[in-house]
Each structure stands twice: as C-alpha cells, then as structure tokens.
Design a protein around this motif. Structure first.
Motif, short mmCIF file in Angstrom:
data_model
loop_
_atom_site.label_atom_id
_atom_site.label_comp_id
_atom_site.label_asym_id
_atom_site.label_seq_id
_atom_site.Cartn_x
_atom_site.Cartn_y
_atom_site.Cartn_z
N VAL A 42 29.84 -24.92 64.09
CA VAL A 42 29.41 -24.91 62.69
C VAL A 42 30.58 -24.65 61.75
CG1 VAL A 42 27.95 -23.73 60.99
CG2 VAL A 42 27.06 -24.22 63.28
N MET A 43 31.40 -23.65 62.07
CA MET A 43 32.52 -23.29 61.21
C MET A 43 33.76 -24.05 61.69
SD MET A 43 30.74 -21.25 59.36
CE MET A 43 31.89 -20.37 58.31
N ARG A 44 34.06 -25.17 61.03
CA ARG A 44 35.16 -26.04 61.43
C ARG A 44 36.23 -26.03 60.32
NH1 ARG A 44 33.72 -30.02 65.47
NH2 ARG A 44 31.54 -29.85 66.08
N TYR B 262 35.35 -26.65 56.65
CA TYR B 262 34.03 -27.25 56.60
C TYR B 262 33.00 -26.37 57.30
CZ TYR B 262 36.50 -31.52 55.25
OH TYR B 262 37.29 -32.44 54.62
N VAL B 263 31.79 -26.35 56.75
CA VAL B 263 30.62 -25.80 57.43
C VAL B 263 29.76 -26.97 57.84
CG1 VAL B 263 28.53 -24.42 57.17
CG2 VAL B 263 30.67 -23.62 56.16
N VAL B 264 29.54 -27.12 59.14
CA VAL B 264 28.82 -28.27 59.68
C VAL B 264 27.51 -27.78 60.28
CG1 VAL B 264 28.94 -30.28 61.18
CG2 VAL B 264 31.04 -29.31 60.22
N THR C 150 23.70 -29.00 67.95
CA THR C 150 24.95 -29.07 67.20
C THR C 150 25.46 -30.51 67.15
OG1 THR C 150 26.30 -28.63 69.16
CG2 THR C 150 25.58 -26.73 67.85
N HIS C 151 26.31 -30.75 66.18
CA HIS C 151 26.98 -32.05 66.08
C HIS C 151 28.30 -31.96 66.84
CE1 HIS C 151 24.05 -33.60 63.27
NE2 HIS C 151 24.18 -32.50 62.54
N GLU D 151 34.07 -36.04 63.59
CA GLU D 151 35.26 -36.85 63.32
C GLU D 151 34.88 -38.22 62.79
OE1 GLU D 151 37.30 -36.85 67.01
OE2 GLU D 151 37.85 -34.73 66.92
N ALA D 152 33.77 -38.78 63.28
CA ALA D 152 33.31 -40.07 62.76
C ALA D 152 32.95 -39.94 61.28
CB ALA D 152 32.10 -40.55 63.55
#
Length: 817
Positions: free
Chosen positions: A130-132, A135-137, A612-613, A619-620
């Motif tokens: 999630v924490m990238r 970014y928050v994903v 999760t993604h 990246e896509a």
C-alpha cells in the motif's frame, strides 16, 4: 453519614486478599452471603476467625456502621473475586456521577494492549503493498471510489461541503464521505492528509472497534479474559481483516464501528438493569436505580448517535435497524415474562431510538443526506418500538402468556411493512431497487454465500474465519437457549445479532464482516470455557452459577481474569489464561491456541495479500500515466479499460476519475473474448477509451481472441496472425500488459500491383524488444497503405521512413517517395 469507599479500591483490596490467603476467596464469599442477609451485622454473625476478620477490616473491605459492620462495596468485592473491573459506579449509589463504568487493572490493561497490538499488526500486513514511496496504493477496487470523493470534497475547501454534498456522495454513503473529509481536514486538508486518511483510517477505526468489542464482551460476560480473547479473535479473522486493512478506505470501517457501538449501548442498558434487578428487593426499585444511573442516559444518547449515523454510513444502512427492532420486541417480551414494566424498563432504549430517528431525519431533510426511506424507516422503527412497549404493558397487566405477545409483534411488523408499501409507494419502490442491488449483484467474490456447496457447506467459513467460528456457533446456540430459559437480555442481544448476520452471510459472504462482531464475543467465551474444561483456567463468569462442580465446592477458583494463579476449593493450584507461570500449563495453552487460532493465522496473510495490487499492476498504471503525459492526453481521452475489479485503480492513477467502473463492467469481458480487437477501435474512439490493460489468465483460451492477440502476442501477430493496427504496447510483463489505443499512422507508398511489401520496425517496451512486421499487398492502381501503431523508423522493403509520435496520435499519413 458514612462516606462510601471507592469500589475500585475495594476491588483491589479484595483481589490482594484472596491472592494472599489460600482460603481468601472462600472467606470473601462467606462475607457476601452474610452481608446479603443483613443490613448490618456483627463479628459473631460470620464464621471467620478474628485474625482473618481483622485483616479484612484493615484492608477496608468492610466498614463499621453504628457499632456493626457491612461490606464497603458489594460490587467491589464481587469484582475482586471474579478478577474483573468494576462495571457499575457502586452497588449502593444511583446518583448522577460520571465515573467511568469500567476499569482496568494493570495486567488486564496490558493484555488488552497486546490484543490491540495484534489487531493493528494484522491490519498492517500489506503495508509494503500500500505504501509505495510517495504513493498510497489502496488494495482492491472500491477504496478508490472513496478516495476520489475525499479529494473532491477537499477541493471544495470549506465546511459547507458536508451540508451540501454532491449528488454522487450524498445519495448512498454520505456519512462515510463526510467523516473521511472531516478527518482529512483535521490533518491539514492537503494531499498528505488525504493519503494518511486513506491509508490509516481503516486501521485506527478497527482498533477503536476492538476497544468497543472488549467492552461489549466484558459487559455481557463479566469476564475480562473473554474481552481480551474477543479482541484477539477479531484481530485474526481473515475476512474481517480484508475489509479493514491499511488502505481499505470504505464504508465498512464506519459501519462496523457504529454497529459495535449500537450493540455495546444496548448491552450496557440490558445488563445494568439485569444486575440491579438481581440485587433489588422489587422490580420497580431496580428500574428506578437504573433510570437514576447517569450512564444509562449516556448510553441512550450514544445509542441515538450510533443509530442515526449507521443509516447514513452506507447504502444498506437500514439493515442495521432490523436486529435493533427484533431485539426490542424480544426484550419487551422477556421483561413481561419476569414482571418488569416494559415502558420504564425500556425507556432509555426508546429515547435512544427516538434520538437516532431524529438525527437521521435531520441529516436527510436539512442536509440532503441519503434517500428519504432511510429517515422513514428509522421513524417506522421508533413507532414500532413504542407500539410494542405499549402492547407489553397491556400484556403484563392482563397476565397473558408471552408467546402470544411475540407472535403479535411479528404480525405488527408485517402490517407495518404493508402499510409502508401502500402509503409510500415511491419509497418502497426505491427500497426494493436498493435491495435488489444489494442482494442480487453477481460477479464479486463477496456476493457468494459463506456456506458454498463447493466447500461442502460447513467448510466454507474455515478460510474466512478459522476453527474458532465453529466454537462461536455452538455458543451462539447456547446464548439462544439461555435467552429462552431465563432472563438474560445481554445474551438475547448477542443471539439476535448473531443469528441475523449469520442468515445474511449465508446469502452473501460480505455480511460476515458484521457477523464477526457478535461471534468474536461468543468465540471468546467459548475459548475461555474450553480452557476451563481442560482445567487450565477458571470457569468463565456466565457458567459459574450453573456449573455443578462450582456448586459442589470447587467454585472457589481464584484465577484473576487478568492473570495470576488460581486456587480451587480443594487447595489445588490452577494456572490462569494469561501470564501462566507453570511451563506445562504454558505448553498446553500454546497447543490449544495453535489448534484454535492456527488456521486463522495461516489464512490472514494469504487472504489479505489477495486483495493487493501487484508490482506489475502498479507499474502498468505508472507507465500509462507517463505515456498520457508525454502525448498530452487528458480525461476522458486517457480513460483506461481493464478488468472491472482493477479499473478504479488504473483510472485513479492515470486520470483521477475513479468514481465508477460501469463501462469496464459492461464492456471489458466482451472485448477480451472478441476475435477482432481492431474492430473495437471505432467504439473506443466514440467512448474515448485511451488505454487497455490485460492480465494473465489461468487456464486455456482460444488463440484468436483479444486476450491472446494482445497479452500473449503483444499485438505483433505471432507466428500466423496479422499484427494489430491500433494497439501500441507501453508496458509488458508476464502478469500484465498495457496498450495505448491509437489511430495509428498510415504509411503510403507506390509499387508494382500485386506485389507483397514488408513493413517492419523494432521497438523496445519494458526492456523487451518487439518486432512489428506487416505484409501488405500493393493495390491494382499501384498504391500501398499500411496503418501502424508505433512511432519510429520503419523499413518498407528497401526503403526507410520515420513515423513520428504525432502522426501515430493524430492518425496522419506518412508518404514514402
């Protein structure tokens, strides 16, 4: 007048006394029995030696009144015996003080902190996904809808936004959107604040729910060990973890919390009256003390807030009113059965429901929140509750059998719904439409039943809950039976909520999240009872009065509910559930805990990770965003078409428009299985689809469909296929491929009629080289036209031509001389 000692201090003194002396519990039990029979008494009335009695007096457990004695605080002594916090202000006090109605000693507080720590840890397992970086994903699909509206509301810039929510935010989940905005504003109202609310609000709200569940368990069971275990079960439930993990910003975090508060307030009101009834000489005296208790009205107000907010937290919020209505009906019936005047006994509940209906109506009619049926149903529940209480009063005075009252209540509920249908047909039609959307929406995994045939029905809950689910179900049956046998409104409450959400979970597994709340309490009770059965812990409080061994003299187990050793009436030492000192006991507890909790602990990270993604998906999304920036595409020209379950994520990071996924839901499957991807170009041009994303599919599929031509062959045609004209690969991975939908540049040239010309180029995408090769036939008039999707240098037989990005994006013609 003699000052009343602090019941908490008396509880501490009683705990210390019973732990110090082997016969301490037996002495205190004797003391309570004598005190119950006499207003005051003398030393000669109790069968204790002077040394023991002197120790009791010196500790302040008894106090002297007019030359005789009485127990300083019966509730304090009882709490010290049971090893639980003092849950009432004082057994003799009924004034309007506002002392906290539940306390902790250090060990109980420590155990709760550990359980809450586990809760926090399980909700943070997917932190890295999630924490990238910057970014928050968020995981899954729906959180992007809530993130979208959070940013829309923050962009409005002032507090008036919650009183005038946009239609998309106001129509189904207004409280959720408004609360998310409120917390983001508290943190500063900027992008960082939105990120923090998106990431951490579900976790913080679930920790708050854990405290509510602990309190609920302690109120109903009178045993802090059950409270601690209940929080631990909530923490390790895989299904509940999925819906409340870091980044899962959705209505459920709000809904679960207010559901827990509703149950807690109803439980506190029920148990407080029950305990006062057990200790009072008459029913009216118990009710009078209950109504004079300050926390009674605090609970009533909290109930009103919880009910009012619940109906606005999500589209199906009125479902939360059904178990409340059922509980009120059954509560009135059991009150009548034991001779309690239902009007006075349930006055705080009626006040709470009235406040809740007023709040729900205010939020709708003044601020435009939700649809009118939310306020209408809330008021209908209040009207029904008043009618049921009135019937209960009539039944009590006429001394009719309560079974008839329950049957009549069910009939009145049916009449009320029929009347609502005919008096407000538009609201009924909208309510029916919402019900169809809620219960008959397919596709999503959560819409399947919890008890699927594929998993032999009974095994369905195993990966969603764990082994403890079956223990909780057994004790749900016990709670239902107890509610029938005797006056136990706390267990009636858990029975109603447990059965109601169990039935809905049998229809759709999504409702198992709500089911976790009552089941965690019942599962906690079951686990402690299992340890007691294995002689590893003290029998939990609800079973002490009925356990045969307890009546035979082994009732005097003194394991504090929060730790310490236990002493049975026969002098044997018994280990406690928390902080055991004996190594053999510790090993036994570990093994039992592993058997009960191991399955849940195994599935929690597995199931949490499924939502999760992946790195490739993220990246896509970044690759698509970079491409859209490079070629200056803005919404809606940069709309991304993908599987509907990921569609909001892609569009959020590419164009910010993550409100809906209807287009993907309606069209992606058909596009994916079609055999002519280029044939969709006109549809995409009309609908302004700028990008498509395909994900690796397990199992075989035809080689001539879009999935194979794009994801497997990358639009280059493969061995025998023809390369595609309108799909430019911009991200390639074994798991995910992303393509820009382009008009393509048309290369024109001349040649010999009928001649086959090879048009070829090489491009590098994500580190992989793609050879794009087209075979074109010169027309009879000697002209040649080939549409290509990539910019770059092309070889046309022995000639070369450079195709620009602008030509590909604009559909321009590139002439070869």
């Amino acid at each position: 007048m003699v000052d009343e000692p602090d019941p908490v201090a008396v509880a501490d003194a009683a705990t210390t006394f019973r732990e110090k002396y082997e016969s301490g519990e037996e002495a205190l039990e004797t003391l309570l029995e004598v005190d119950a029979e006499h207003e005051t008494w003398s030393f000669d009335d109790i069968p204790l030696d002077s040394g023991t009695f002197g120790e009791i007096v010196s500790r302040g457990i008894v106090t002297k009144v007019d030359g005789e004695y009485r127990v300083s605080s019966r509730e304090g002594v009882r709490a010290g015996l049971d090893g639980r916090p003092v849950s009432l202000e004082d057994d003799r006090e009924t004034g309007f003080g506002l002392s906290i109605p539940i306390t902790f000693d250090r060990r109980a507080a420590g155990a709760l902190v550990v359980a809450l720590g586990v809760l926090f840890a399980t909700r943070s397992l997917i932190y890295r996904s999630v924490m990238r970086g910057e970014y928050v994903v968020p995981p899954s699909n729906d959180p992007y809808h809530y993130r979208y509206w959070l940013e829309v509301l923050l962009a409005e810039g002032d507090g008036s936004v919650i009183t005038n929510l946009p239609e998309g935010a106001a129509e189904t989940r207004p409280l959720t959107h408004a609360a998310n905005w409120f917390f983001a504003v508290l943190l500063g109202g900027d992008r960082w604040a939105a990120d923090m609310v998106t990431a951490w609000f579900p976790v913080v709200a679930t920790v708050a729910l854990g405290i509510v569940v602990y309190w609920l368990a302690v109120v109903v069971t009178d045993d802090v060990r059950v409270g601690v275990v209940s929080v631990f079960l909530l923490a390790i439930t895989p299904l509940h973890t999925v819906y409340t993990s870091i980044g899962y910003l959705e209505h459920r975090s709000h809904q679960y919390f207010w559901l827990g508060v509703t149950m807690l307030t109803l439980a506190w009101l029920a148990v407080d009256l029950e305990r006062r009834r057990d200790g009072a000489s008459t029913a009216r005296e118990a009710i009078r003390e209950h109504l004079r208790q300050s926390w009674t009205w605090v609970a009533a107000v909290a109930l009103g807030i919880a009910v009012g907010f619940s109906v606005h937290a999500w589209g199906g919020g009125i479902l939360l009113l059904i178990p409340v209505a059922v509980y009120v009906g059954l509560k009135v019936a059991v009150d009548v059965r034991v001779g309690l005047p239902p009007a006075l006994a349930n006055l705080p509940i009626l006040v709470g429901l009235g406040l809740g209906a007023a709040l729900a109506a205010f939020l709708h009619f003044s601020w435009g929140w939700h649809e009118v049926f939310a306020a209408a149903i809330s008021m209908l529940v209040v009207g029904g509750a008043v009618a049921v209480v009135g019937l209960g009063e009539l039944w009590r005075r006429l001394e009719w059998p309560t079974r008839g009252l329950v049957g009549l209540e069910g009939g009145l509920a049916g009449i009320g719904l029929v009347a609502f249908r005919y008096l407000r047909p538009e609201d009924w039609a909208r309510l029916s439409e919402r019900a169809l959307e809620l219960f008959f929406r397919g596709e999503a995994v959560e819409t399947a039943t919890l008890f699927s045939m594929e998993q032999s029905i009974v095994l369905g809950p195993l990966p969603q809950f764990g082994v403890w689910f079956y223990i909780a179900i057994l004790f749900l049956g016990w709670a239902c039976w107890t509610s029938v046998r005797r006056y136990a409104p706390g267990w009636t409450l858990l029975s109603v909520y447990g059965v109601f959400w169990l039935v809905l979970a049998a229809i759709q597994a999504r409702f198992a999240g709500q089911l976790t709340i009552p089941l965690s309490v019942l599962g906690g009770l079951g686990f402690v009872h299992l340890l007691a059965w294995a002689n590893l812990a003290r029998v939990p409080a609800p079973f002490r009065e009925t356990d045969g061994n307890e009546r035979d003299g082994t009732r005097a187990r003194t394991a504090a509910a929060d730790g310490g050793d236990a002493t049975a009436g026969d002098g044997k030492r018994e280990p406690s559930i928390i902080f055991p000192r004996d190594p053999r006991t510790l090993v036994a507890l570990v093994w039992i805990g592993f058997l009960i909790f191991g399955m849940s602990l195994f599935f929690v990270p597995t199931i949490a990770g499924q939502i999760t993604h992946s790195d490739a998906e993220f990246e896509a999304a970044m690759a698509i965003d970079d491409h859209a920036t490079d070629v200056d595409r803005e919404y809606p020209d940069n709309f991304v078409l993908s599987n509907w379950g990921d569609n909001r994520m892609y569009n959020y990071f590419v164009n910010g428009e993550a409100d809906r996924y209807a287009y993907a839901y309606d069209n992606f499957d058909e596009f994916q299985t079609d055999d002519d991807p280029d044939g969709w170009y006109e549809e995409f041009e009309r609908s302004q689809v700028g990008y498509v994303v395909l994900t690796d599919e397990e199992g075989g599929y035809p080689e001539d469909i879009t999935q194979a031509k794009l994801h497997d062959e990358l639009g280059a045609g493969g061995d025998d296929g023809e390369p595609l004209e309108h799909y430019q690969a911009i991200y390639i991975d074994d798991e995910v491929t992303a393509f820009a939908v382009v008009p393509g540049a048309t290369i024109t040239a001349t040649g010999e009629p009928g001649e086959t010309v090879v048009v070829e180029t090489e491009v590098t995408v994500s580190g992989e080289t793609i050879t794009y090769e087209r075979n074109a036939t010169v027309r009879e008039d000697g002209s040649l036209e080939v549409t290509v999707p990539y910019p770059g240098e092309y070889t046309v037989d022995d000639r070369e031509v450079d195709v620009s990005t602008e030509a590909v994006e604009n559909g321009s013609t590139v002439q070869i001389d």
